[in-house]
Design an enzyme around this catalytic site. Structure first.
Site, mmCIF file in Angstrom:
data_model
loop_
_atom_site.group_PDB
_atom_site.id
_atom_site.type_symbol
_atom_site.label_atom_id
_atom_site.label_comp_id
_atom_site.label_asym_id
_atom_site.label_seq_id
_atom_site.Cartn_x
_atom_site.Cartn_y
_atom_site.Cartn_z
ATOM 1 N N VAL A 181 0.847 -1.574 -0.213
ATOM 2 C CA VAL A 181 0.395 -0.196 -0.158
ATOM 3 C C VAL A 181 0.788 0.816 -0.090
ATOM 4 C CG1 VAL A 181 -1.870 1.434 1.625
ATOM 5 C CG2 VAL A 181 -1.954 -0.950 1.374
ATOM 6 N N LYS B 7 14.615 -3.991 2.499
ATOM 7 C CA LYS B 7 14.024 -3.784 1.799
ATOM 8 C C LYS B 7 14.488 -2.301 1.034
ATOM 9 C CE LYS B 7 10.106 -6.059 3.450
ATOM 10 N NZ LYS B 7 8.026 -5.974 3.524
ATOM 11 N N PHE C 171 -8.481 1.456 -0.603
ATOM 12 C CA PHE C 171 -8.995 0.108 -2.414
ATOM 13 C C PHE C 171 -8.560 -0.363 -3.747
ATOM 14 C CE2 PHE C 171 -12.276 3.188 0.142
ATOM 15 C CZ PHE C 171 -13.102 2.638 0.786
ATOM 16 N N PHE D 120 -17.011 -9.899 -9.435
ATOM 17 C CA PHE D 120 -16.923 -10.673 -8.974
ATOM 18 C C PHE D 120 -18.086 -11.961 -8.391
ATOM 19 C CE2 PHE D 120 -14.385 -6.873 -7.014
ATOM 20 C CZ PHE D 120 -13.990 -7.540 -6.239
ATOM 21 N N CYS E 160 -6.716 -8.835 1.488
ATOM 22 C CA CYS E 160 -7.783 -8.405 2.016
ATOM 23 C C CYS E 160 -9.010 -8.950 2.575
ATOM 24 C CB CYS E 160 -7.759 -7.119 1.424
ATOM 25 S SG CYS E 160 -6.737 -6.389 0.736
#
Length: 435
Positions: A11, A35, A152, A252, A263
């Site tokens: 994210v 990282k 989202f 979906f 998620c």
């Protein structure tokens, strides 16, 4: 405008690169030294189509940076986004906020100017209020505002989702917080993307409610697929028939082996716990969690049945390991219980995925063979199981399968193959929700 993002994971990195593309100066603070070193070298620790280019271009332009310290990262930042992990807490299913509050406390102690702290991580309802209380306790000398801005993003299409979103949800209750977030998202406003301003609690719950509803939609069509098999119907036809209803929609409604990823499993479980504690239990979400867990566990049995009741000694090619295409994410992937179940039943499993092989290795039994490519996986296989619908798997022709495979069983857990073409080629085809 300058902002900071705490956390360079999925994210944080996607959001940071996209904000930088808007022309914002973005500092992504990543605590993991390995990282951060990768990012400084131009290497992306996750697989997301187009992200490497976006990061490289904005880093070169000086809009995206990866500072060595949090203090350097938040210097002069008008908004500080919290984008650290919120894994499921062991034992009770709640979201673990350890990393969130550790990051918030570090930011509060290091800030030397007023700023808006924004939760980008998926956090339970009430988290924003607790952050505001902590800010008042630790830094009463600074005007610290708190906002919630849930993401989202769909893995595999995250950049498009960020740049052309269905909506942007902002939970903010002060004029200053609203003004900062509105200015930050101005490029999307100019593209007529809806920006919905709510209170903190509404924004926090919106993320859980959205994922809960979508998970419920997937689970519904999976149960209809089982019913189709019993009644001789085709779930693809049923899904099209109901999906054309504008009140329902097509998305979906694709039957499969159950949802996975970072998620839906985590957020449905957390929403279930939130509802329980609020005294308003969600029986629908409870059923979604239970049905999905059972479905993933049942996939190995489906393959065993397709192979005549036993897979002992059979060589089974499993194509696709990640929970969905265009990602290397193995979290809660349906392939895991499937392969574990097949291996326990005595099968020799040969697996291949274009991107998720490295992440899958430590999660699967030691006897699993990891193929070098599709042809290597299929060579001498008694059965083929398609788990993840990567495009390169969709294009597999029956004649090619016939040349490579020893057996004739095809179990299509995503309904991407042409059943009649395979049957005409002599294969025993088994789809999901297809008679």
């Amino acid at each position: 405008m300058r902002i900071a993002i705490i956390g360079g994971g999925y994210v944080g990195l996607v959001s940071g690169a996209c904000f930088a593309e808007f022309g914002v100066s973005v500092a992504v603070v990543e605590a993991d030294a390995a990282k951060r070193a990768m990012l400084l070298e131009g290497k992306i620790p996750i697989y997301e189509p187009g992200l490497d280019r976006l990061v490289a271009e904005n880093t070169a332009a000086g809009r995206l940076s990866f500072p060595a310290t949090l203090e350097e990262g938040i210097a002069q930042a008008e908004a500080v986004f919290i984008a650290v992990g919120t894994p499921t807490r062991r034992g009770d299913g709640h979201a673990d906020l350890t990393y969130v509050f550790a990051a918030v406390e570090q930011v509060l102690r290091a800030l030397d100017h007023p700023a808006v702290i924004v939760t980008k991580s998926t956090v339970p309802v009430g988290t924003g209020r607790k952050i505001a209380e902590l800010a008042q306790k630790l830094r009463p000398d600074l005007a610290i505002e708190v906002a919630a801005n849930p993401e989202f993003l769909r893995e595999g299409s995250a950049i498009t989702d960020f740049m052309r979103p269905d909506r942007v949800v902002v939970g903010a209750e002060s004029e200053r917080a609203r003004e900062v977030l509105q200015r930050l998202y101005r490029p999307l406003y100019l593209r007529e993307a809806p920006i919905v301003f709510t209170g903190l609690e509404s924004a926090e719950l919106t993320k859980y409610a959205a994922n809960g509803f979508l998970a419920m939609k997937i689970t519904f069509i999976n149960e209809m697929a089982d019913l189709c098999e019993k009644l001789g119907a085709d779930v693809n036809d049923v899904a099209r028939g109901i999906g054309l209803d504008g009140r329902i929609g097509r998305k979906f409604l694709h039957a499969g082996p159950g949802f996975g990823g970072s998620c839906f499993p985590k957020d449905t479980l957390a929403l279930m716990r939130i509802a329980e504690e609020a005294g308003a239990p969600s029986r629908l979400i409870e059923a979604v969690v239970a049905v999905n867990d059972a479905r993933k566990e049942a996939m190995a049995g489906r393959v065993v049945a397709a192979c005549g009741g036993s897979v002992q000694g059979l060589r089974i090619a499993v194509l696709g390991l990640a929970f969905k295409p265009e990602t290397d994410d193995m979290r809660e992937a349906p392939s895991l219980p499937l392969i574990q179940g097949l291996a326990a039943a005595g099968a020799q499993v040969v697996a291949f995925d274009p991107e998720a092989m490295a992440g899958a290795r430590p999660l699967l039994p030691g006897g699993v063979i990891f193929a070098t490519g599709v042809n290597d996986a299929l060579a001498g296989a008694d059965a083929l199981v398609l788990v993840t619908e990567w495009n390169e798997f969709r294009a597999l022709a029956p004649v090619m399968l016939r040349q490579l495979m020893r057996g004739s069983v095809v179990v299509d857990l995503r309904n991407v193959f042409d059943p009649q073409a395979l049957r005409d080629a002599g294969f025993a085809y088994h789809g999901i929700g297809r008679a």
